[in-house]
Design a protein around this motif. Sequence first.
Motif, PDB file in Angstrom:
ATOM      1  N   ASP A 177     -24.655  -1.677   4.482  1.00 12.74           N
ATOM      2  CA  ASP A 177     -23.564  -2.475   3.911  1.00 12.74           C
ATOM      3  C   ASP A 177     -23.642  -2.503   2.390  1.00 12.74           C
ATOM      4  OD1 ASP A 177     -22.666  -2.982   6.486  1.00 12.74           O
ATOM      5  OD2 ASP A 177     -23.445  -5.034   6.552  1.00 12.74           O
ATOM      6  N   ASP A 178     -24.844  -2.726   1.859  1.00 12.32           N
ATOM      7  CA  ASP A 178     -25.029  -2.765   0.412  1.00 12.32           C
ATOM      8  C   ASP A 178     -24.774  -1.397  -0.205  1.00 12.32           C
ATOM      9  OD1 ASP A 178     -25.626  -3.759  -2.109  1.00 12.32           O
ATOM     10  OD2 ASP A 178     -27.787  -3.851  -1.771  1.00 12.32           O
ATOM     11  N   LEU A 179     -25.314  -0.349   0.404  1.00  7.07           N
ATOM     12  CA  LEU A 179     -25.131   1.005  -0.124  1.00  7.07           C
ATOM     13  C   LEU A 179     -23.649   1.368  -0.200  1.00  7.07           C
ATOM     14  CD1 LEU A 179     -26.324   3.684  -1.089  1.00  7.07           C
ATOM     15  CD2 LEU A 179     -26.472   4.379   1.315  1.00  7.07           C
ATOM     16  N   ILE A 180     -22.912   1.076   0.842  1.00  6.49           N
ATOM     17  CA  ILE A 180     -21.486   1.413   0.878  1.00  6.49           C
ATOM     18  C   ILE A 180     -20.731   0.700  -0.244  1.00  6.49           C
ATOM     19  CG2 ILE A 180     -19.382   1.034   2.234  1.00  6.49           C
ATOM     20  CD1 ILE A 180     -21.049   1.917   4.689  1.00  6.49           C
ATOM     21  N   ILE A 181     -21.070  -0.559  -0.475  1.00  5.90           N
ATOM     22  CA  ILE A 181     -20.429  -1.297  -1.577  1.00  5.90           C
ATOM     23  C   ILE A 181     -20.806  -0.674  -2.910  1.00  5.90           C
ATOM     24  CG2 ILE A 181     -20.456  -3.498  -2.840  1.00  5.90           C
ATOM     25  CD1 ILE A 181     -20.741  -4.840  -0.022  1.00  5.90           C
ATOM     26  N   GLN A 182     -22.097  -0.393  -3.095  1.00  4.85           N
ATOM     27  CA  GLN A 182     -22.590   0.102  -4.385  1.00  4.85           C
ATOM     28  C   GLN A 182     -22.035   1.473  -4.758  1.00  4.85           C
ATOM     29  OE1 GLN A 182     -24.341  -1.732  -6.561  1.00  4.85           O
ATOM     30  NE2 GLN A 182     -24.259  -3.407  -5.085  1.00  4.85           N
ATOM     31  N   ILE A 183     -21.815   2.346  -3.776  1.00  4.32           N
ATOM     32  CA  ILE A 183     -21.301   3.694  -4.094  1.00  4.32           C
ATOM     33  C   ILE A 183     -19.804   3.799  -3.840  1.00  4.32           C
ATOM     34  CG2 ILE A 183     -23.527   4.852  -3.852  1.00  4.32           C
ATOM     35  CD1 ILE A 183     -22.627   5.834  -1.081  1.00  4.32           C
ATOM     36  N   ASP A 184     -19.167   2.644  -3.606  1.00  7.63           N
ATOM     37  CA  ASP A 184     -17.707   2.557  -3.494  1.00  7.63           C
ATOM     38  C   ASP A 184     -17.143   3.449  -2.383  1.00  7.63           C
ATOM     39  OD1 ASP A 184     -15.181   1.564  -4.167  1.00  7.63           O
ATOM     40  OD2 ASP A 184     -14.804   3.256  -5.527  1.00  7.63           O
ATOM     41  N   MET A 185     -17.704   3.292  -1.188  1.00  9.91           N
ATOM     42  CA  MET A 185     -17.219   4.009  -0.019  1.00  9.91           C
ATOM     43  C   MET A 185     -16.556   3.013   0.927  1.00  9.91           C
ATOM     44  SD  MET A 185     -17.981   7.193  -0.428  1.00  9.91           S
ATOM     45  CE  MET A 185     -18.946   8.088  -1.619  1.00  9.91           C
ATOM     46  N   LYS A 186     -15.928   3.528   1.966  1.00 12.70           N
ATOM     47  CA  LYS A 186     -15.269   2.678   2.958  1.00 12.70           C
ATOM     48  C   LYS A 186     -15.854   2.976   4.331  1.00 12.70           C
ATOM     49  CE  LYS A 186     -10.844   1.409   4.952  1.00 12.70           C
ATOM     50  NZ  LYS A 186      -9.434   1.753   5.072  1.00 12.70           N
ATOM     51  N   LYS A 187     -16.406   1.932   4.951  1.00 18.31           N
ATOM     52  CA  LYS A 187     -17.019   2.051   6.273  1.00 18.31           C
ATOM     53  C   LYS A 187     -15.945   2.312   7.327  1.00 18.31           C
ATOM     54  CE  LYS A 187     -19.876  -1.278   7.137  1.00 18.31           C
ATOM     55  NZ  LYS A 187     -20.552  -2.495   7.613  1.00 18.31           N
ATOM     56  N   MET A 188     -16.253   3.199   8.263  1.00 17.69           N
ATOM     57  CA  MET A 188     -15.357   3.506   9.374  1.00 17.69           C
ATOM     58  C   MET A 188     -16.105   3.222  10.676  1.00 17.69           C
ATOM     59  SD  MET A 188     -12.752   4.489   7.644  1.00 17.69           S
ATOM     60  CE  MET A 188     -11.654   5.139   8.876  1.00 17.69           C
ATOM     61  N   GLY A 189     -15.768   2.119  11.332  1.00 22.69           N
ATOM     62  CA  GLY A 189     -16.405   1.794  12.598  1.00 22.69           C
ATOM     63  C   GLY A 189     -17.757   1.137  12.406  1.00 22.69           C
ATOM     64  N   LEU A 190     -18.472   1.029  13.514  1.00 25.72           N
ATOM     65  CA  LEU A 190     -19.757   0.350  13.551  1.00 25.72           C
ATOM     66  C   LEU A 190     -20.909   1.295  13.217  1.00 25.72           C
ATOM     67  CD1 LEU A 190     -19.243  -1.638  16.877  1.00 25.72           C
ATOM     68  CD2 LEU A 190     -18.971  -2.478  14.527  1.00 25.72           C
ATOM     69  N   LEU A 191     -22.009   0.717  12.795  1.00 23.74           N
ATOM     70  CA  LEU A 191     -23.243   1.462  12.583  1.00 23.74           C
ATOM     71  C   LEU A 191     -23.790   1.897  13.939  1.00 23.74           C
ATOM     72  CD1 LEU A 191     -25.634   2.307  10.705  1.00 23.74           C
ATOM     73  CD2 LEU A 191     -26.604   0.047  11.169  1.00 23.74           C
ATOM     74  N   HIS A 192     -24.121   3.157  14.064  1.00 23.63           N
ATOM     75  CA  HIS A 192     -24.723   3.686  15.298  1.00 23.63           C
ATOM     76  C   HIS A 192     -26.224   3.811  15.070  1.00 23.63           C
ATOM     77  CE1 HIS A 192     -20.816   4.801  17.008  1.00 23.63           C
ATOM     78  NE2 HIS A 192     -20.490   5.064  15.754  1.00 23.63           N
ATOM     79  N   THR A 193     -27.021   3.301  16.012  1.00 23.74           N
ATOM     80  CA  THR A 193     -28.478   3.388  15.889  1.00 23.74           C
ATOM     81  C   THR A 193     -29.074   3.895  17.199  1.00 23.74           C
ATOM     82  OG1 THR A 193     -28.760   1.104  16.609  1.00 23.74           O
ATOM     83  CG2 THR A 193     -28.636   1.490  14.233  1.00 23.74           C
ATOM     84  N   HIS A 194     -30.246   4.498  17.079  1.00 24.48           N
ATOM     85  CA  HIS A 194     -30.971   4.979  18.257  1.00 24.48           C
ATOM     86  C   HIS A 194     -32.462   4.870  17.982  1.00 24.48           C
ATOM     87  CE1 HIS A 194     -31.777   7.231  21.894  1.00 24.48           C
ATOM     88  NE2 HIS A 194     -32.615   7.968  21.203  1.00 24.48           N
ATOM     89  N   CYS A 195     -33.191   4.360  18.954  1.00 30.48           N
ATOM     90  CA  CYS A 195     -34.639   4.224  18.835  1.00 30.48           C
ATOM     91  C   CYS A 195     -35.302   5.390  19.562  1.00 30.48           C
ATOM     92  CB  CYS A 195     -35.079   2.900  19.451  1.00 30.48           C
ATOM     93  SG  CYS A 195     -36.862   2.673  19.457  1.00 30.48           S
ATOM     94  N   LEU A 196     -36.143   6.138  18.859  1.00 28.73           N
ATOM     95  CA  LEU A 196     -36.942   7.184  19.498  1.00 28.73           C
ATOM     96  C   LEU A 196     -38.272   6.559  19.892  1.00 28.73           C
ATOM     97  CD1 LEU A 196     -35.294   9.094  17.080  1.00 28.73           C
ATOM     98  CD2 LEU A 196     -36.132  10.599  18.867  1.00 28.73           C
ATOM     99  N   PRO A 197     -38.577   6.500  21.193  1.00 31.33           N
ATOM    100  CA  PRO A 197     -39.717   5.722  21.680  1.00 31.33           C
ATOM    101  C   PRO A 197     -41.070   6.296  21.274  1.00 31.33           C
ATOM    102  CG  PRO A 197     -38.732   6.985  23.464  1.00 31.33           C
ATOM    103  CD  PRO A 197     -37.855   7.175  22.262  1.00 31.33           C
TER     104      PRO A 197
END
Length: 133
Positions: A37-57
Amino acid sequence: MTALTPPKVHYTFKKLNFKKTKNIFAEIFENIQAFIDDLIIQIDMKKMGLLHTHCLPDTDLNRKKDIVGYSFCQFIETSSIVGHICETSRTLYLDVFSCKSFDADIVKNVVIKYFGGAIRNEQMLVRDANFCS
């Protein structure tokens, strides 16, 4: 029309500032979400959709390959921000890929703010894309 030359950045950091709690994935996710969220604001980008995450066990094979950790992808209007946190080596790999120009030093500062550490490897690739402003 002059082609834009935005960078693609790949930073590797050695320190992660996470507390080891019972619900480590929730904590990691909250930190990744705040970072994105902070990075997107700082580099003036626009988020599209939700953050996708995956845990590698934590398996023998994943430990051997040093991939135990968390991968994430945030689509942005002009492409994506993708990363992986390796728990074993305590390393962050990050690709900020966009046809819209941004300041790579800002990316570096935001990464240091959230993850600390030192840069081990930095690459900047110029993308020849003239369809974004």
